[in-house]
Design an enzyme around this catalytic site. Structure first.
Site, PDB file in Angstrom:
ATOM      1  CD  GLN A  40      41.403  38.788  29.274  1.00 57.86           C
ATOM      2  OE1 GLN A  40      40.200  38.494  29.261  1.00 57.86           O
ATOM      3  NE2 GLN A  40      41.857  39.787  29.985  1.00 57.86           N
TER       4      GLN A  40
ATOM      5  CD  GLU B  46      38.681  41.835  30.195  1.00 60.84           C
ATOM      6  OE1 GLU B  46      39.706  42.060  30.872  1.00 60.84           O
ATOM      7  OE2 GLU B  46      38.114  40.730  30.149  1.00 60.84           O
TER       8      GLU B  46
ATOM      9  CB  SER C  41      41.346  34.518  35.210  1.00 61.11           C
ATOM     10  OG  SER C  41      40.848  35.801  34.971  1.00 61.11           O
TER      11      SER C  41
ATOM     12  CD  GLU D  88      32.423  43.645  44.331  1.00 61.27           C
ATOM     13  OE1 GLU D  88      32.891  43.007  43.360  1.00 61.27           O
ATOM     14  OE2 GLU D  88      31.217  43.610  44.645  1.00 61.27           O
TER      15      GLU D  88
HETATM   16  C1  LIG Z   1      31.651  35.008  32.103  1.00 62.93           C
HETATM   17  C2  LIG Z   1      33.085  35.220  32.457  1.00 62.93           C
HETATM   18  C3  LIG Z   1      34.030  35.256  31.451  1.00 62.93           C
HETATM   19  C4  LIG Z   1      35.380  35.429  31.757  1.00 62.93           C
HETATM   20  N1  LIG Z   1      36.305  35.403  30.742  1.00 62.93           N
HETATM   21  C5  LIG Z   1      37.624  35.491  31.035  1.00 62.93           C
HETATM   22  C6  LIG Z   1      38.604  35.381  30.003  1.00 62.93           C
HETATM   23  O1  LIG Z   1      38.274  35.200  28.826  1.00 62.93           O
HETATM   24  N2  LIG Z   1      39.908  35.433  30.338  1.00 62.93           N
HETATM   25  C7  LIG Z   1      40.319  35.621  31.629  1.00 62.93           C
HETATM   26  O2  LIG Z   1      41.519  35.692  31.853  1.00 62.93           O
HETATM   27  N3  LIG Z   1      39.416  35.730  32.642  1.00 62.93           N
HETATM   28  C8  LIG Z   1      38.087  35.668  32.371  1.00 62.93           C
HETATM   29  N4  LIG Z   1      37.146  35.763  33.379  1.00 62.93           N
HETATM   30  C9  LIG Z   1      37.621  35.859  34.755  1.00 62.93           C
HETATM   31  C10 LIG Z   1      37.378  37.199  35.424  1.00 62.93           C
HETATM   32  O3  LIG Z   1      38.243  38.178  34.933  1.00 62.93           O
HETATM   33  C11 LIG Z   1      37.553  36.957  36.923  1.00 62.93           C
HETATM   34  O4  LIG Z   1      36.537  36.082  37.332  1.00 62.93           O
HETATM   35  C12 LIG Z   1      37.486  38.239  37.723  1.00 62.93           C
HETATM   36  O5  LIG Z   1      38.602  39.049  37.450  1.00 62.93           O
HETATM   37  C13 LIG Z   1      37.418  37.971  39.240  1.00 62.93           C
HETATM   38  O6  LIG Z   1      38.424  37.098  39.645  1.00 62.93           O
HETATM   39  P1  LIG Z   1      38.064  35.822  40.545  1.00 62.93           P
HETATM   40  O7  LIG Z   1      36.935  35.094  39.875  1.00 62.93           O
HETATM   41  O8  LIG Z   1      39.327  35.075  40.786  1.00 62.93           O
HETATM   42  O9  LIG Z   1      37.499  36.410  41.905  1.00 62.93           O
HETATM   43  P2  LIG Z   1      38.356  36.967  43.128  1.00 62.93           P
HETATM   44  O10 LIG Z   1      39.446  37.842  42.623  1.00 62.93           O
HETATM   45  O11 LIG Z   1      38.769  35.812  43.974  1.00 62.93           O
HETATM   46  O12 LIG Z   1      37.308  37.867  43.863  1.00 62.93           O
HETATM   47  C14 LIG Z   1      36.323  37.328  44.765  1.00 62.93           C
HETATM   48  C15 LIG Z   1      35.521  38.489  45.331  1.00 62.93           C
HETATM   49  O13 LIG Z   1      36.386  39.355  46.082  1.00 62.93           O
HETATM   50  C16 LIG Z   1      36.289  40.695  45.615  1.00 62.93           C
HETATM   51  N5  LIG Z   1      37.612  41.324  45.680  1.00 62.93           N
HETATM   52  C17 LIG Z   1      38.793  40.783  45.307  1.00 62.93           C
HETATM   53  N6  LIG Z   1      39.793  41.664  45.504  1.00 62.93           N
HETATM   54  C18 LIG Z   1      39.234  42.797  45.990  1.00 62.93           C
HETATM   55  C19 LIG Z   1      39.745  44.079  46.379  1.00 62.93           C
HETATM   56  N7  LIG Z   1      41.037  44.361  46.303  1.00 62.93           N
HETATM   57  N8  LIG Z   1      38.850  45.010  46.816  1.00 62.93           N
HETATM   58  C20 LIG Z   1      37.523  44.739  46.900  1.00 62.93           C
HETATM   59  N9  LIG Z   1      36.987  43.537  46.556  1.00 62.93           N
HETATM   60  C21 LIG Z   1      37.830  42.578  46.105  1.00 62.93           C
HETATM   61  C22 LIG Z   1      35.843  40.563  44.167  1.00 62.93           C
HETATM   62  O14 LIG Z   1      35.206  41.748  43.715  1.00 62.93           O
HETATM   63  C23 LIG Z   1      34.891  39.381  44.253  1.00 62.93           C
HETATM   64  O15 LIG Z   1      33.626  39.801  44.676  1.00 62.93           O
HETATM   65  C24 LIG Z   1      35.784  35.591  33.096  1.00 62.93           C
HETATM   66  C25 LIG Z   1      34.825  35.566  34.119  1.00 62.93           C
HETATM   67  C26 LIG Z   1      33.496  35.379  33.813  1.00 62.93           C
HETATM   68  C27 LIG Z   1      32.488  35.352  34.929  1.00 62.93           C
END
Ligand SMILES: Cc1cc2nc3c(=O)[nH]c(=O)nc-3n(C[C@H](O)[C@H](O)[C@H](O)COP(=O)(O)OP(=O)(O)OC[C@H]3O[C@@H](n4cnc5c(N)ncnc54)[C@H](O)[C@@H]3O)c2cc1C
Length: 401
Positions: free
Chosen positions: A120, A238, A123, A370
């Site tokens: 996928q 998902e 991100s 969140e």
């Molecule tokens: C083990 C693992 C596997 C993954 N596999 C995939 C994959 O295969 N493909 C893929 O595309 N992605 C993948 N991901 C990515 C995952 O979907 C993202 O890490 C996740 O959506 C959070 O995005 P970010 O890391 O950019 O954090 P951010 O979006 O930058 O968030 C940072 C913090 O802010 C909080 N936050 C952000 N916006 C809001 C809001 N509107 N209200 C309240 N709180 C908020 C979040 O909850 C978090 O605590 C994976 C992640 C992990 C850890």
């Protein structure tokens, strides 16, 4: 359920059980290769019973998939979801909902057998929770799209043949409107996969770079600019794939804690109470997920899928923490060390220490807790929405770092 509906369900169940029996007799799982067995399971419509006939299903209620699993798995059948977790849980339902007949015929069967692994590609470094803000761009050039950009945290990209890619095709539209969804060949020239190491020492996920990657237009999933619709299908599936599992009573994560308790360790009455409370939470989650799966009449999960996602993340963290506490000092060290490994499967645990470390990601992957709470607040409870200042302005005008 009405009496008529109940009778229909029983007939459907009998049909499903009959087909399961046929499959087990034709290809005894213990004497058959996994690909051959799963291929026949798909052809008999027992892959996803709620999918249309000819596409791995029978057009029946999704609840009957439990009947299939409960009949085939104890007989030693291979688990399709385990072999291709992202393809099975997210790729397949997205293909069925948005793909052309040609795409479904091409992709679904090898996805189910695990011959072609899927990943996928949503991100990005600047777009995670706010995935609609993504910047990877795709530009049409004749019958092909040229893709440039970077994705991150891409689980199993190192094994994948196909990727679910969402890219920006019209930067002048507001963010949700200018995206298009593609199936990308991960072996195409210009796709570069680099490992990213996790707290466990393993690199289950990756960075993926796209440099002038060409995607034939026929590998576009859905209409140009309509990528958000298909993206939502993937995301809703998902959440259920991650948090909607229905293990047998007492199985799964909680079984590890019970096993650690039986094996000895630092036991006392307070810890016994803690274990009992965790067991009850695991059972409540299991029953909640059973109820959710039965309510999902059409097979497409709704926002309520976020309940299981958020609950399971907290629970897995708490159970795995309990287990390492029970192990005492031994719990502080991973018995197999931290060797750099490239796992063949995602979200697996090999020992309690590894499970403790891996479970930390459960409240991030597949959408953070969140965000799950925001979805539940807005779309299930009807509370006021999150602040979205950039929703209606062209993506190109939204400030980004
Ligand atoms: C083990 C693992 C596997 C993954 N596999 C995939 C994959 O295969 N493909 C893929 O595309 N992605 C993948 N991901 C990515 C995952 O979907 C993202 O890490 C996740 O959506 C959070 O995005 P970010 O890391 O950019 O954090 P951010 O979006 O930058 O968030 C940072 C913090 O802010 C909080 N936050 C952000 N916006 C809001 C809001 N509107 N209200 C309240 N709180 C908020 C979040 O909850 C978090 O605590 C994976 C992640 C992990 C850890």
């Amino acid at each position: 359920m009405t009496a008529v509906a109940t009778a229909a369900h029983l007939t459907d169940e009998a049909r499903v059980l009959g087909l399961c029996q046929q499959l087990l007799e034709e290809l005894p799982p213990k004497e058959t290769g996994a690909v051959e067995f799963l291929g026949r399971q798909f052809d008999l419509g027992l892959g996803w019973v709620h999918f249309p006939e000819g596409q791995g299903g029978l057009g029946l209620s999704p609840g009957l998939q439990r009947t299939v699993n409960e009949t085939l798995l104890p007989a030693g059948a291979p688990i399709a979801a385990f072999r291709n977790v992202i393809g099975h849980g997210m790729g397949a339902p997205t293909l069925v909902a948005h793909g052309t007949e040609k795409q479904k015929a091409r992709y679904l069967r090898p996805l189910f057998t695990g011959e072609e692994i899927w990943c996928q590609l949503f991100s990005e470094p600047g777009a995670g929770s706010d995935v609609a803000g993504l910047a990877t761009k795709a530009v049409l050039d004749g019958e092909e799209w040229i893709v440039n950009g970077q994705k991150v945290w891409t689980t199993l990209a190192h094994l994948a043949k196909w990727g679910m890619l969402v890219a920006r095709t019209d930067p002048d539209q507001p963010k949700h409107k200018g995206m298009t969804y593609f199936v990308v060949d991960m072996e195409a020239p210009g796709v570069e996969v680099r490992p990213l190491y996790q707290i466990t020492g393993e690199a289950e996920f990756n960075e993926v770079y796209f440099t002038d990657v060409r995607i034939p237009d026929e590998e576009r999933l859905g209409a140009v600019g309509e990528g958000w619709r298909a993206t939502l299908t993937t995301l809703m599936n998902e959440r259920v794939a991650i948090g909607g599992g229905i293990p047998a009573k007492g199985a799964g994560f909680i079984a590890e804690a019970v096993k650690a308790w039986k094996d000895g360790g630092h036991r006392d009455t307070a810890r016994k109470n803690e274990l009992m409370a965790l067991w009850v939470r695991a059972e409540v989650l299991r029953l909640t997920n059973i109820r959710a799966s039965q309510l999902r009449a059409s097979g497409t999960p709704g926002p309520e899928g976020s309940i299981g996602k958020a609950m399971s993340a907290d629970l897995n963290k708490d159970i795995s923490a309990f287990t390492v506490h029970l192990l005492g000092a031994e719990g502080m060290l991973k018995p197999d060390g931290y060797p750099m490994a490239r796992p063949k499967h995602a979200m697996q645990w090999t020992n309690p220490q590894q499970a403790f470390l891996r479970a930390r990601a459960n409240s991030i992957e597949g959408g953070t807790t969140e965000i799950a709470k925001n979805i539940l607040g807005e779309r299930v409870l009807g509370l006021p929405g999150d602040v979205r200042n950039d929703k209606d302005i062209p993506w190109i005008q939204v400030p980004r770092s």
